[in-house]
Structure formats: C-alpha cells, structure tokens
Enzyme design. Sequence first.
Site, PDB file in Angstrom:
ATOM      1  N   HIS A  34      40.340  -0.429  37.046  1.00  0.00           N
ATOM      2  CA  HIS A  34      40.296  -1.435  36.168  1.00  0.00           C
ATOM      3  C   HIS A  34      41.082  -1.320  34.970  1.00  0.00           C
ATOM      4  CE1 HIS A  34      38.154   1.432  34.019  1.00  0.00           C
ATOM      5  NE2 HIS A  34      37.053   1.510  34.981  1.00  0.00           N
ATOM      6  N   HIS A  37      41.642   2.360  33.895  1.00  0.00           N
ATOM      7  CA  HIS A  37      42.345   3.193  34.587  1.00  0.00           C
ATOM      8  C   HIS A  37      43.935   2.945  34.173  1.00  0.00           C
ATOM      9  CE1 HIS A  37      38.559   3.215  37.055  1.00  0.00           C
ATOM     10  NE2 HIS A  37      38.834   4.411  36.970  1.00  0.00           N
ATOM     11  N   GLN A 153      32.721  15.400  30.949  1.00  0.00           N
ATOM     12  CA  GLN A 153      33.577  15.739  31.851  1.00  0.00           C
ATOM     13  C   GLN A 153      35.109  16.266  31.495  1.00  0.00           C
ATOM     14  OE1 GLN A 153      34.531  13.365  35.924  1.00  0.00           O
ATOM     15  NE2 GLN A 153      36.258  12.413  34.597  1.00  0.00           N
ATOM     16  N   SER A 185      34.025   0.425  33.159  1.00  0.00           N
ATOM     17  CA  SER A 185      33.549   1.316  34.219  1.00  0.00           C
ATOM     18  C   SER A 185      33.477   0.345  35.821  1.00  0.00           C
ATOM     19  CB  SER A 185      31.925   1.681  34.067  1.00  0.00           C
ATOM     20  OG  SER A 185      31.520   2.143  35.274  1.00  0.00           O
ATOM     21  N   SER A 186      33.988   1.033  36.618  1.00  0.00           N
ATOM     22  CA  SER A 186      33.915   0.630  38.122  1.00  0.00           C
ATOM     23  C   SER A 186      32.602   0.257  38.473  1.00  0.00           C
ATOM     24  CB  SER A 186      34.273   1.902  38.988  1.00  0.00           C
ATOM     25  OG  SER A 186      35.621   2.117  38.843  1.00  0.00           O
TER      26      SER A 186
END
Length: 279
Positions: A34, A37, A153, A185-186
């Site tokens: 998306h 990214h 992360q 977000s995916s």
Amino acid sequence: MKVIHTISELKGELDNCRSLGKSIGLVPTMGALHKGHASLVERAVAENDVVVVSIFVNPTQFNDKNDLKNYPRTLEADCALLESVGAAIAFAPSVGEMYPEPDTREFSFAPLDTVMEGACRPGHFNGVAQIVSKLFYAVEPHKAYFGEKDFQQLAIIREMVHRLALDLQIVGCPIVREPDGLALSSRNTLLTSEERERALTISRTLFASLEFAKENTLAATKAFVEKAINDTEGLELEYYQIVDGNTLQEIQEWSDSDYVVGCIALFCGKIRLIDNIKY
C-alpha cells in the site's frame, strides 16, 4: 524492474551491481503493498542506486495459523506498484527457497522482545529475526528501510544488526496514514466497511490523548485511551502501553523518559491492528 525468485539469481544480479560501485537499498515486506510501503520504497530509491523489495509472507513469525492462511497475497498488484515507484528488483521467493530446512536459530533480545508484541505473540520476533537476517545475508544492503508503525520490530531489528555486527544502516520511516487518520496496514483490506469505520477510533483516540496528556498524568492518559477503546463496540483492546522509546519498557511518569511512545494493539472484529504515537 526484474522479478527474481531465487537467492542465487538475486546474489548474481547484486554482485554485478556492487562491481559497478552501486549502493543497494532493501525494503523487506510481506506483500499486499500500500502507500505506506510505497513511501519506504520511494525513500530508498532517493538514497540508493539499486533498490530491492522482498515480498515474502514469512511463516515463522505467525503464531496463529489462520492469520498466516488469511494474510493477503497480491503479487501481481505488488509488482505493478513497485515498478511505478522505481524499485529495481522484486524478490519473491518461495517458502522452500527461504527455508530449505528448518531454521533452528533462536534469538533473544530481552528485554526488548519480552513486552507488548513479544508477550502477546510468543515466537513472533524470533521469526522476524530469522527472516530479516536471511534477507540481509542474501541482499547485503547498504541501507534497509522499515516503517515506524511496527515500532517494536524496528527497535529489535536495530538491536539484531548491532549484535550480529552487520555493516548496514537501518532507516526508520514515519507512519503513513489514510486521510481520515487510520494507519495504513495490509490487514486493513480484511476489514468490513463497518469494522473500517470502527477502526478510526484508534487513531482518533491516540491523537486526542496528545492533548489530554498536556494537562494530565501518564496514568490518567493511559486510562483515557483504554476507556475510549473499551467503550467502542467491536473493538477488543489487547494492550496500551506508554513506554520509553529506546528500551520499550513501561514508564510511570512523563519525566521518566525524554522519548515517550504510546503503543497499542487490539482486535477490530477478528482483525488484529497495531498503532503508536509519540508524546
């Protein structure tokens, strides 16, 4: 743009780039790309001669088999997006290519990985470290780009690079949001229209908490966010923690840190979403 499926072909291509003195940037993804990214890739393209984007849904970081099964996979659309923003290589390996045999390596990043996502998703960050280290060894990038939406992360990957003494720079990139505030977000594609509307409570509450925090204690601010989520039908709070952005450990007073971040995880229906905000 080249689409490559094997490590050997990828290494051959990149060895040629290195022989020409070209700098290499890497954007690791799990696909279903998306605008968030795309922003990572655009920054990588601006800062490197050659940009590799990996597209791989990594099974070792999922502790929920249904989550792995349902994770969106859209390779054709992903490649079209990557080509439009200037990526040179899309690396889309199979599971067998990345894991020809089980990866038995065990990583520990305590205390960074024992809280929040680490506590709620046992083994998750070990899986992340396994695949990201494999990608680093395969690509040998000069810089690698990660979004700050996955705040924990990002901290853990920086620590992994330090512990493995890898010669590369980790670049953290700001959260990209929809015009209405929802963090991209995916997983958003899995939300129904009603769930998508409910999910707006997350960012709205976090932004409201910024103002609330100016005149209230940390404990009161935490309670403010928790109540707003718990009072919204269809949302189930997993955690909201206000932490030091470097150690990821919860703090008790605003004065305990000069880098304060609020991190949230919740279920919207059956879809798990995360977000964060800097105070």
